[in-house]
Design a protein around this motif. Structure first.
Motif, PDB file in Angstrom:
ATOM      1  N   UNK A 150       0.851  -1.189   0.000  1.00 51.76           N
ATOM      2  CA  UNK A 150       0.000   0.000   0.000  1.00 51.76           C
ATOM      3  C   UNK A 150       0.886   1.238   0.000  1.00 51.76           C
ATOM      4  N   UNK A 151       1.530   1.481  -1.127  1.00 53.74           N
ATOM      5  CA  UNK A 151       2.441   2.603  -1.217  1.00 53.74           C
ATOM      6  C   UNK A 151       1.698   3.877  -1.602  1.00 53.74           C
ATOM      7  N   UNK A 152       2.077   4.999  -1.026  1.00 53.66           N
ATOM      8  CA  UNK A 152       1.453   6.273  -1.413  1.00 53.66           C
ATOM      9  C   UNK A 152       2.135   6.877  -2.642  1.00 53.66           C
ATOM     10  N   UNK A 153       1.417   7.754  -3.311  1.00 58.09           N
ATOM     11  CA  UNK A 153       1.918   8.454  -4.481  1.00 58.09           C
ATOM     12  C   UNK A 153       1.739   9.959  -4.299  1.00 58.09           C
ATOM     13  N   UNK A 154       2.486  10.718  -5.064  1.00 57.77           N
ATOM     14  CA  UNK A 154       2.247  12.147  -5.203  1.00 57.77           C
ATOM     15  C   UNK A 154       1.444  12.331  -6.489  1.00 57.77           C
ATOM     16  N   UNK A 155       0.328  13.006  -6.381  1.00 58.78           N
ATOM     17  CA  UNK A 155      -0.616  13.103  -7.493  1.00 58.78           C
ATOM     18  C   UNK A 155      -0.751  14.557  -7.940  1.00 58.78           C
ATOM     19  N   UNK A 184      -1.446  14.302  -1.879  1.00 58.53           N
ATOM     20  CA  UNK A 184      -1.085  12.946  -1.414  1.00 58.53           C
ATOM     21  C   UNK A 184      -2.151  11.981  -1.907  1.00 58.53           C
ATOM     22  N   UNK A 185      -1.742  10.793  -2.368  1.00 57.43           N
ATOM     23  CA  UNK A 185      -2.718   9.845  -2.896  1.00 57.43           C
ATOM     24  C   UNK A 185      -2.278   8.420  -2.578  1.00 57.43           C
ATOM     25  N   UNK A 244      -2.465  23.277  -3.146  1.00 58.91           N
ATOM     26  CA  UNK A 244      -2.813  21.984  -2.555  1.00 58.91           C
ATOM     27  C   UNK A 244      -4.261  21.940  -2.086  1.00 58.91           C
ATOM     28  N   UNK A 245      -5.008  23.044  -2.258  1.00 50.30           N
ATOM     29  CA  UNK A 245      -6.372  23.109  -1.736  1.00 50.30           C
ATOM     30  C   UNK A 245      -7.334  22.287  -2.574  1.00 50.30           C
ATOM     31  N   UNK A 279       5.118  10.152   4.976  1.00 48.34           N
ATOM     32  CA  UNK A 279       5.993  11.278   5.306  1.00 48.34           C
ATOM     33  C   UNK A 279       6.802  11.715   4.090  1.00 48.34           C
ATOM     34  N   UNK A 280       7.298  10.759   3.304  1.00 46.53           N
ATOM     35  CA  UNK A 280       8.109  11.092   2.135  1.00 46.53           C
ATOM     36  C   UNK A 280       7.280  11.854   1.099  1.00 46.53           C
ATOM     37  N   UNK A 281       6.012  11.474   0.918  1.00 45.44           N
ATOM     38  CA  UNK A 281       5.147  12.185  -0.023  1.00 45.44           C
ATOM     39  C   UNK A 281       4.925  13.614   0.453  1.00 45.44           C
ATOM     40  N   UNK A 282       4.585  13.754   1.718  1.00 48.26           N
ATOM     41  CA  UNK A 282       4.276  15.084   2.245  1.00 48.26           C
ATOM     42  C   UNK A 282       5.506  15.996   2.217  1.00 48.26           C
ATOM     43  N   UNK A 283       6.681  15.433   2.416  1.00 51.06           N
ATOM     44  CA  UNK A 283       7.900  16.229   2.316  1.00 51.06           C
ATOM     45  C   UNK A 283       8.092  16.717   0.884  1.00 51.06           C
ATOM     46  N   UNK A 284       7.824  15.849  -0.086  1.00 54.19           N
ATOM     47  CA  UNK A 284       7.958  16.245  -1.493  1.00 54.19           C
ATOM     48  C   UNK A 284       6.938  17.324  -1.851  1.00 54.19           C
TER      49      UNK A 284
END
Length: 681
Positions: free
Chosen positions: A103-108, A137-138, A173-174, A156-161
């Protein structure tokens, strides 16, 4: 061949073809023992039955084989891929197994690239949220409607990016609904984390250029981005547009700072996975570090099971092929690579701490359609990445070993403190219950399970509580305990021999009742909520009142009262002062603030509370989100929405109202009321 096996099985072995394929061994109960691959099915499978292997581990497995299944394939590579697909699906006892954790997250970035664009004619007209793609974040399945970058090893890595993209490119981001209703810029604009597209403070073409630069940065084309920014800055300066040139200069400065602070490889190797393995004390850890776009995004540890038994069988298989026995680290890493990349994107480069077989990499390339290179002894930046991954593997395995030793000591402390006598410490089982609701709304009960010295989240259950007075925790506890153990009591009464003297009745999984319980996250939804055996300890989060209710239920069901223990909060509800309350009349027990037994009780109690809270919030949000669909119903504007909410006291009241009640609201006819009811149900 062995005389311990049926003639039918031995005849099947003798009739096997001399072709590549995959074989599965099953025991008498239908459990899967082992899944293996072979270049020559007949030769490999026959080797298991040609001699007596005595009391060895391989002999122990072979003695359990009751039947087998085989599948013929076209090549060894195909056999390897099928073998690992079956290992993931069947969970055999004698294969190295990595749990399914993909269940890996992505940046969308919202909107497909060919759907977003601007021309000069439209540059000054009205614009919608779709004209200004947002970054988010996705987690979930990807599609072609949007652009995805990743996967990332953690949220955390997605949110940092995302924060980096906000600092450098100032993308929004809204949510679209927030964007559509802004009349002035938000705080993110004030702190220079957004360019303010919601109130037309950035030209659409300039925003789109920022989106393209952000995508190039995420792909690792950082030098290209810097060159483009410098060119645009020079152009603005030549036109004497010094304010715009200064903005681009600041972007370049921020991007350069990011590249300096992070481990970035600006060479040709943009995407890679770094895999380090560590084995110690019968346990193993594979640490996966992800590099995407030349940036090191972080890592994630994986801990395989069945190591000792599986490596024995693997060594036996290697001996049959006259091949040298592989080190256990190689076996574990190859098992991880083969299992992990089933259904997960594989990068073109794998950097490994031990050398893996060329055949495995070739098979992976064929499966993914990507030419994959495995690097065993990397240099320069790659070597630094591998050293980081190896260090993290060492640390994570040391942590696991320390925690496991601690958990076993805690289990022993609890058993001794309560004078319990389980058949074996390894099988000691605790089930803990907690009730959660918000002012009576969305009441749920949780049941968590502690077994084999750890929490078994695959056995967690949630129970939706209905038909009680809102907020009546005692009635909720009665309902959940009755639903959990009633079937167990029935089986005990119907089949006396099924209930051992200590009261632990075994119930076949197929006989579990449909109780409406919900399975824990990451598991397929289940309606089976009945217990399969009476646990050694039943913990309820509460004092004498909850224990009395549990006592009534167990007395009615004819179950052992001595297993019920309540966790009563101490003076001032302070942590460490909890006391244990017993249903069988024993005096309360205070284990002591620093007691290992109390630490375990608190751990289980807190997990039950966490699981109940998350379930209750999800159920409550489900009702409330359904109500938010009012905004999406044609014909329901702001005024009608306000009247509905005022009449029924909120969204939940609207969702509970009937068609006639909805139609009685001013301005809402029968047809619209039916439409609202359908939308909310």
């Amino acid at each position: 061949m062995s005389a311990a096996h049926s003639e039918q099985l031995l005849a099947e072995v003798a009739a096997l073809p001399q072709l590549p394929g995959v074989y599965r061994y099953f025991d008498a109960e239908g459990g899967v023992l082992y899944v293996g691959k072979a270049r020559n099915l007949k030769k490999r499978v026959s080797s298991y039955f040609q001699k007596n292997h005595g009391g060895t581990r391989i002999g122990h497995m072979i003695s359990k084989i009751a039947r087998m299944e085989t599948t013929v394939v076209r090549s060894e590579a195909e056999a390897l891929l099928l073998e690992n697909n079956l290992i993931k699906a069947l969970d055999p006892k004698y294969n190295i197994l990595f749990r399914d954790d993909k269940s890996y997250p992505y940046l969308k970035i919202h909107g497909a690239p060919d759907k977003v664009g601007f021309d000069d004619a439209a540059a000054h007209g009205p614009h919608s949220a779709a004209d200004f793609p947002r970054v988010a974040y996705y987690r979930g399945a990807v599609d072609r409607k949007h652009r995805y970058f990743g996967p990332y090893p953690s949220a955390w890595a997605v949110k940092e990016s995302i924060q980096l993209l906000q600092k450098v490119f100032r993308l929004r981001t809204c949510e679209d609904t927030v964007f559509a209703n802004r009349t002035r810029p938000c705080l993110l604009y004030q702190i220079k984390r957004c360019s303010g597209p919601c109130v037309n403070l950035v030209a659409p073409k300039d925003y789109q250029q920022d989106v393209r630069n952000a995508e190039a940065f995420l792909r690792g084309d950082t030098q290209t981005v810097l060159a483009q920014l410098e060119k645009r800055m020079t152009t603005h300066a030549e036109r004497l547009e010094f304010e715009q040139a200064a903005e681009l200069r600041n972007q370049m400065s921020a991007l350069s700072k990011v590249l300096h602070q992070q481990s970035v490889d600006t060479g040709s190797d943009k995407d890679a996975d770094v895999l380090a393995v560590k084995v110690q004390g019968g346990k193993a850890c594979v640490n996966l570090a992800m590099v995407r776009g030349g940036r090191h995004l972080g890592d994630r540890p994986y801990f395989p099971s069945h190591i000792e038994d599986a490596t024995v069988v693997q060594d036996f298989d290697d001996a049959q092929d006259a091949a040298p026995s592989q080190p256990v680290e190689v076996q574990i890493l190859e098992a991880f690579i083969a299992q992990h990349y089933i259904g997960v994107p594989v990068p073109p480069t794998l950097i490994t701490s031990v050398q893996v077989s060329r055949e495995l990499i070739d098979a992976l390339s064929d499966q993914s359609g990507v030419r994959i290179t495995a690097v065993h002894q990397p240099r320069e930046q790659r070597r630094l990445w591998l050293e980081m991954a190896q260090k993290n593997a060492d640390l994570q395995l040391a942590r696991l070993l320390a925690e496991e030793g601690s958990q076993q000591s805690r289990t022993r402390a609890l058993v001794d403190s309560l004078h319990l006598e389980p058949d074996e410490l390894e099988g000691f089982r605790v089930e803990c219950f907690d009730i959660s609701h918000t002012a009576g709304e969305a009441t749920q009960a949780s049941c968590v399970v502690y077994h084999h010295h750890k929490m078994q989240n695959g056995e967690y259950r949630r129970y939706n509580i209905d038909g009680i007075t809102p907020g009546d925790d005692y009635a909720a506890m009665r309902q959940v305990l009755t639903r959990r153990y009633s079937r167990l009591a029935e089986v005990g009464r119907d089949s006396p021999e099924a209930s051992p003297p200590d009261g632990e009745a075994e119930v076949p999984a197929a006989a579990e009742p449909d109780t409406g319980a919900e399975a824990a996250p990451k598991k397929k939804a289940s309606t089976r909520g009945g217990a399969t055996r009476l646990p050694d300890l039943v913990l309820v989060d509460g004092g004498r009142g909850q224990v009395s209710m549990a006592r009534e239920v167990f007395a009615e069901l004819g179950l052992d009262l001595s297993v019920i223990v309540g966790v009563e909060k101490g003076e001032g509800r302070r942590v460490g002062l909890e006391e244990l309350v017993f249903a069988d009349g024993r005096e309360k027990v205070y284990l002591g603030k620093d007691s290992a037994a109390l630490m375990l009780v608190a751990q289980i109690r807190d997990e039950a509370h966490r699981f109940a809270i998350t379930g209750m919030r999800a159920r409550r949000a489900k009702v409330r989100v359904g109500g938010s669909k009012l905004e999406e119903i044609p014909g329901v504007g702001a005024k009608k929405r306000a009247r509905l909410l005022q009449r029924f006291g909120g969204i939940r009241g609207v969702a509970s109202a009937g068609v006639d009640d909805i139609a009685s609201v001013e301005g809402i006819g029968r047809e619209l009321a039916e439409e609202i009811y359908r939308a909310l149900h």
